[in-house]
Scaffold this active site. Structure first.
Site, short mmCIF file in Angstrom:
data_model
loop_
_atom_site.label_atom_id
_atom_site.label_comp_id
_atom_site.label_asym_id
_atom_site.label_seq_id
_atom_site.Cartn_x
_atom_site.Cartn_y
_atom_site.Cartn_z
CE1 TYR A 123 -3.24 -3.05 0.26
CE2 TYR A 123 -3.80 -2.15 2.51
CZ TYR A 123 -3.95 -2.96 1.12
OH TYR A 123 -4.92 -4.07 1.27
CE LYS A 171 3.84 -17.21 -0.94
NZ LYS A 171 2.93 -18.51 -0.55
CG ASP A 204 0.58 -19.58 1.49
OD1 ASP A 204 1.27 -19.20 2.27
OD2 ASP A 204 0.96 -20.37 0.47
CG ASP A 228 -6.74 -4.31 4.18
OD1 ASP A 228 -7.56 -4.45 5.06
OD2 ASP A 228 -6.68 -4.06 3.18
#
Ligand code: NAI
Length: 333
Positions: A123, A171, A204, A228
């Site tokens: 973002y 990640k 994930d 988010d």
């Protein structure tokens, strides 16, 4: 008396704001409200999405309670929420998700506090569109300083609130440099908190873990986009978006808001559930060290939520937004 900046916001914002102010007044909360508009509502009134008066009011009062603001998808202006967070360097986005007794949700013992980095990551706002070749690039900036301060905030919170574990979500297996840096800094910071268990999860896997075993997790810390998404997932575990609060906190300014958006599909219909916004208000009261007022309102809120008939439609009840506020007021002891 403390003055706060009150931003009713767009869509359902004014309805849930009225409900919260009514409850605060009934509970004799000693606050002055300086009401300022932002986003679409401000644009329609004064032709400016972030009016100067709003910025000055937040700078002066240092505390704001903000309703949701609409951001167009795809084209159009940049998110006002993201802009405000960056403008005041509100790097901590804290989103607690806790099961409420008596509420009919899949899990009865969820008690998560998610720390989301609020100023960088996906973002950051660095997006480029190469029209000729039809290629869009987005830069997910992760900095050592930005990572360290949010991770440290999560560990400090864990220590202060007697929490047992912090899970760093990333990640780093794919985004080795950016998400990898977040994880590396996280593991370094963790060494300063030997009293708190640290673990790391790939995002994930974390999604699956949270829908299967949410009670195994405690304090979570992650980058902007993952935070988010995971916070909406966490909201779903405890009754949905109408339930959960959030705080955006910087060095000296804090803006409290619900996790949900302006819900245009139900705006103006007196249907919105004001719980999330009220819980954000309760977080704000605790931030202002108005503990007894916060506890009293929270107790009345939980009592109301335990009686399904007295809740709003999203929770299976029949109450309108205004009726729900009256039900909470009726439960104030
Ligand atoms: P949303 O959170 O507004 O709505 C998603 C779904 O949840 C809708 O079906 C809505 O009716 C329901 N819902 C949300 N809050 C509720 C409440 N208090 N009571 C009952 N039902 C509720 O998300 P959506 O539709 O993706 O976004 C709408 C607008 O809000 C967009 O312009 C988006 O950018 C903005 N937004 C603003 C946020 C903020 O100001 N912090 C956060 C998230 C979205």
């Amino acid at each position: 008396m403390t003055t706060i900046t009150l931003i009713p916001g767009d869509g359902i914002g004014p309805e849930i704001t009225d409900a919260v102010v009514e409850i605060f007044n009934a509970a004799d909360v000693k606050l002055n409200y300086e009401t300022e508009n932002a986003g679409l509502t401000a644009f329609r009134e004064v032709g400016n999405l972030i009016p100067e008066e709003l910025v000055e009011s937040i700078k002066k009062n240092k505390i704001a309670l903000k309703g949701p603001l609409t951001t167009p998808v795809g084209e159009g202006f940049r998110s006002i929420n993201v802009t405000l967070r960056q403008m005041f360097d509100l790097y901590q986005n804290i989103r607690p998700c806790k099961s409420i007794e008596g509420m009919n949700t899949k899990f009865a013992n969820v008690d998560l506090v998610l720390f989301r980095e609020n100023t960088e990551g996906m973002y950051s706002g660095f997006e480029i569109f190469d029209e000729r070749n039809g290629i869009a690039d987005a830069i997910a900036r992760i900095s050592r300083t930005g990572s360290e301060r949010i991770i440290r905030a999560a560990f400090e919170y864990a220590r202060k609130h007697n929490r047992k574990k912090v899970t760093i979500i990333h990640k780093a297996n794919i985004m080795k440099r950016s998400s990898g840096l977040f994880l590396k800094v996280g593991l370094e910071v963790a060494k300063d908190y030997p009293d708190i268990k640290t673990e790391e999860r790939i995002v994930d896997n974390m999604c699956m873990q949270m829908v299967m075993y949410p009670d195994r997790y405690d304090v979570l810390v992650t980058t902007n986009l993952f935070g988010d998404i995971l916070s909406d997932l966490a909201a779903g575990l405890v009754g949905g978006l109408g339930m959960v609060p959030g705080a955006n906190i910087g060095e000296d300014i804090a803006i409290f808001e619900a996790v949900h958006g302006s819900a245009p599909d139900i705006a103006g219909q007196n249907k919105a559930n004001p719980t999330a916004f009220l819980q954000s208000g309760i977080m704000m009261l605790r931030h202002l060290e108005m503990f007894s007022e916060a506890d009293r309102i929270e107790k009345a809120l939980f009592k109301t939520l335990a009686d399904k008939e007295k809740t709003t439609g999203d929770l299976g009840g029949k109450a309108t937004t205004t009726q729900f506020a009256k039900n909470v007021i009726g439960n104030l002891e």
